[in-house]
Design a protein around this motif. Structure first.
Motif, PDB file in Angstrom:
ATOM      1  N   THR B  98       0.852  -1.199   0.000  1.00  0.00           N
ATOM      2  CA  THR B  98       0.000   0.000   0.000  1.00  0.00           C
ATOM      3  C   THR B  98       0.884   1.244   0.000  1.00  0.00           C
ATOM      4  N   ALA B  99       1.908   1.238   0.843  1.00  0.00           N
ATOM      5  CA  ALA B  99       2.816   2.390   0.893  1.00  0.00           C
ATOM      6  C   ALA B  99       3.515   2.594  -0.445  1.00  0.00           C
ATOM      7  N   LEU B 100       3.787   1.517  -1.146  1.00  0.00           N
ATOM      8  CA  LEU B 100       4.458   1.624  -2.446  1.00  0.00           C
ATOM      9  C   LEU B 100       3.505   2.076  -3.556  1.00  0.00           C
ATOM     10  N   GLY B 101       2.221   2.198  -3.264  1.00  0.00           N
ATOM     11  CA  GLY B 101       1.300   2.786  -4.236  1.00  0.00           C
ATOM     12  C   GLY B 101       0.779   1.833  -5.296  1.00  0.00           C
ATOM     13  N   ILE B 102       0.795   0.529  -4.999  1.00  0.00           N
ATOM     14  CA  ILE B 102       0.301  -0.469  -5.936  1.00  0.00           C
ATOM     15  C   ILE B 102      -1.215  -0.296  -6.122  1.00  0.00           C
ATOM     16  N   GLU B 103      -1.685  -0.521  -7.356  1.00  0.00           N
ATOM     17  CA  GLU B 103      -3.092  -0.263  -7.672  1.00  0.00           C
ATOM     18  C   GLU B 103      -4.026  -1.368  -7.191  1.00  0.00           C
ATOM     19  N   ARG B 104      -3.578  -2.616  -7.315  1.00  0.00           N
ATOM     20  CA  ARG B 104      -4.490  -3.728  -7.041  1.00  0.00           C
ATOM     21  C   ARG B 104      -3.701  -4.919  -6.497  1.00  0.00           C
ATOM     22  N   ILE B 105      -4.321  -5.632  -5.547  1.00  0.00           N
ATOM     23  CA  ILE B 105      -3.733  -6.860  -5.004  1.00  0.00           C
ATOM     24  C   ILE B 105      -4.754  -7.973  -5.203  1.00  0.00           C
ATOM     25  N   VAL B 106      -4.329  -9.057  -5.821  1.00  0.00           N
ATOM     26  CA  VAL B 106      -5.182 -10.240  -5.938  1.00  0.00           C
ATOM     27  C   VAL B 106      -4.591 -11.317  -5.045  1.00  0.00           C
ATOM     28  N   LEU B 107      -5.369 -11.777  -4.071  1.00  0.00           N
ATOM     29  CA  LEU B 107      -4.926 -12.854  -3.178  1.00  0.00           C
ATOM     30  C   LEU B 107      -5.324 -14.176  -3.812  1.00  0.00           C
ATOM     31  N   LEU B 108      -4.330 -15.007  -4.083  1.00  0.00           N
ATOM     32  CA  LEU B 108      -4.541 -16.203  -4.899  1.00  0.00           C
ATOM     33  C   LEU B 108      -4.336 -17.471  -4.082  1.00  0.00           C
ATOM     34  N   HIS B 109      -5.208 -18.448  -4.313  1.00  0.00           N
ATOM     35  CA  HIS B 109      -4.952 -19.765  -3.731  1.00  0.00           C
ATOM     36  C   HIS B 109      -4.137 -20.592  -4.729  1.00  0.00           C
ATOM     37  N   THR B 110      -3.094 -21.229  -4.228  1.00  0.00           N
ATOM     38  CA  THR B 110      -2.321 -22.159  -5.050  1.00  0.00           C
ATOM     39  C   THR B 110      -2.130 -23.428  -4.229  1.00  0.00           C
ATOM     40  N   ARG B 111      -1.559 -24.457  -4.897  1.00  0.00           N
ATOM     41  CA  ARG B 111      -1.427 -25.739  -4.224  1.00  0.00           C
ATOM     42  C   ARG B 111      -0.701 -25.644  -2.893  1.00  0.00           C
ATOM     43  N   ARG B 112       0.344 -24.822  -2.866  1.00  0.00           N
ATOM     44  CA  ARG B 112       1.167 -24.782  -1.652  1.00  0.00           C
ATOM     45  C   ARG B 112       0.741 -23.697  -0.655  1.00  0.00           C
TER      46      ARG B 112
END
Lengths: 237, 237
Positions: B98-112
């Motif tokens: 957030t501090a770095l100013g990123i536009e979007r975060i997608v939280l992803l499920h993966t196998r591990r």
């Protein structure tokens, strides 16, 4: 733990080794190794290699056929001069920058470093070594960065910084009208990162006189941990 | 806290505002503001500006003459697709990015990714918002990144990733024979970062089919937090 690191004194002449404590527990519980399994090992300060598991319980790990045949990745010729952060950030940063393969860390006192931070148990040699070991185990490396302390800012700027700066590019991260941090710098770099709240103007003047070039990460004010890792990513290596 | 953020509903028509809790305590204890002092403020989702302190105690902060006149720094057109990390790392990374100013975060499920991570209280909307707010207060920003959840890897790779990828450069961080992460990429970027232990080969294949380019940070195996921040530093913006 991507490699199990042994102290040179732990490797017997017959290629065997007996470990206990955290390493034994990790190999048994997390890696789930059984007798006969191969294990990635390394000698602290030396080479990487492999060993064979003789027996593995949470209390004791017996290894044989320890062979150390390849050098770890070379260190990045970067000296990070870090205004001593508060202890939890300090501990995390030690792990981060060790994993990134930095050659040397200088812990610096500046006006805005709280004096109490220097009394933290996290600065005791054994506590520092624990964090270095965790960083090395993560990164599959054996050679820890050198750690120096510079508790006098003036002496550092006048005496030690010129020595470190010889043949190196010297960068100081500071908010202000500076260009972006250069990328993929090939040779030695000295990177100075101030405390939360930044260097004071006097300190920036002294560092600039000693040849440091100001670099910025843009208009946002970042925490020390965020800024340090973003800067080290830019420097490449 | 480099800016005090107000909810739009907290700013009265006369330009005054009454705050309590964490913000009032911080202004009184850490910033030590007195009546008449100016205070850097911002409206969550809106503009930055200033206000004047009427009274400040650890329990209550009274402001007047709130003026919001300038836009925060633009977001960096980066979507970070992050395999859901363990909760403490997740909380810290939310603040960092957030501090770095990123536009979007997608939280992803993966196998591990451990399934239990999805049950963490850290994923409740109020808990996420706390971390976003801390990141914005640090960076002097008002606009938080959008947060999406993608709990099905296949659906994400086949449906959502192609949407995100339209017009963007898509990079997946993965150890292996990949080139270094590009630097100072000017346009939109989708950056995928796997879990501790990495993506599995099936996942890398699906992501590559969807147009993702593998990038490496060198021979060292890094923790998610270290790698993500080093990569975002390289992408610039």
């Amino acid at each position: 733990m991507n490699v199990v690191l042994l102290d040179p004194s732990e490797v017997r002449a017959d290629g065997g080794a007996s470990l206990d404590g955290r390493r034994a527990e990790h190999v048994a519980k997390v890696l789930g190794k059984a007798p006969g399994d191969a294990l990635a090992v390394g000698v602290r300060g030396g080479k990487l290699g492999s060993a064979q598991v003789v027996s593995s319980t949470k209390q004791a790990l017996e290894l044989e056929a320890c062979v150390f045949e390849r050098e770890p990745a070379p260190k990045r010729p970067i000296t990070l001069v870090l205004a001593l952060p508060r202890p939890p950030v300090f501990r995390r940063l030690l792990q981060h920058v060790t994993a990134l393969g930095i050659e040397r860390i200088v812990l610096l006192h500046t006006r805005r470093v709280e004096k109490s931070y220097w009394m933290s148990p996290s600065l005791e040699p054994a506590a520092i070594d624990t964090q270095l070991q965790l960083g090395l185990e993560q990164a599959v490396d054996t050679v820890a960065p050198d750690i120096e302390r510079a508790r006098g800012f003036k002496a550092f700027a006048e005496d030690r910084l010129p020595e470190l700066a010889a043949g190196a590019r010297v960068l100081v991260a500071h908010p202000g009208p500076f260009g972006p941090c250069p990328v993929d710098v090939p040779g030695p770099v000295v990177l100075l990162v101030g405390p939360e709240g930044g260097f004071i103007p006097y300190e920036i003047e002294r560092l600039t006189e000693a040849g440091a070039q100001g670099v910025s990460l843009g208009p946002r004010i970042l925490r020390v941990e965020t800024a340090t890792l973003a800067l080290l990513g830019r420097l490449g290596g």
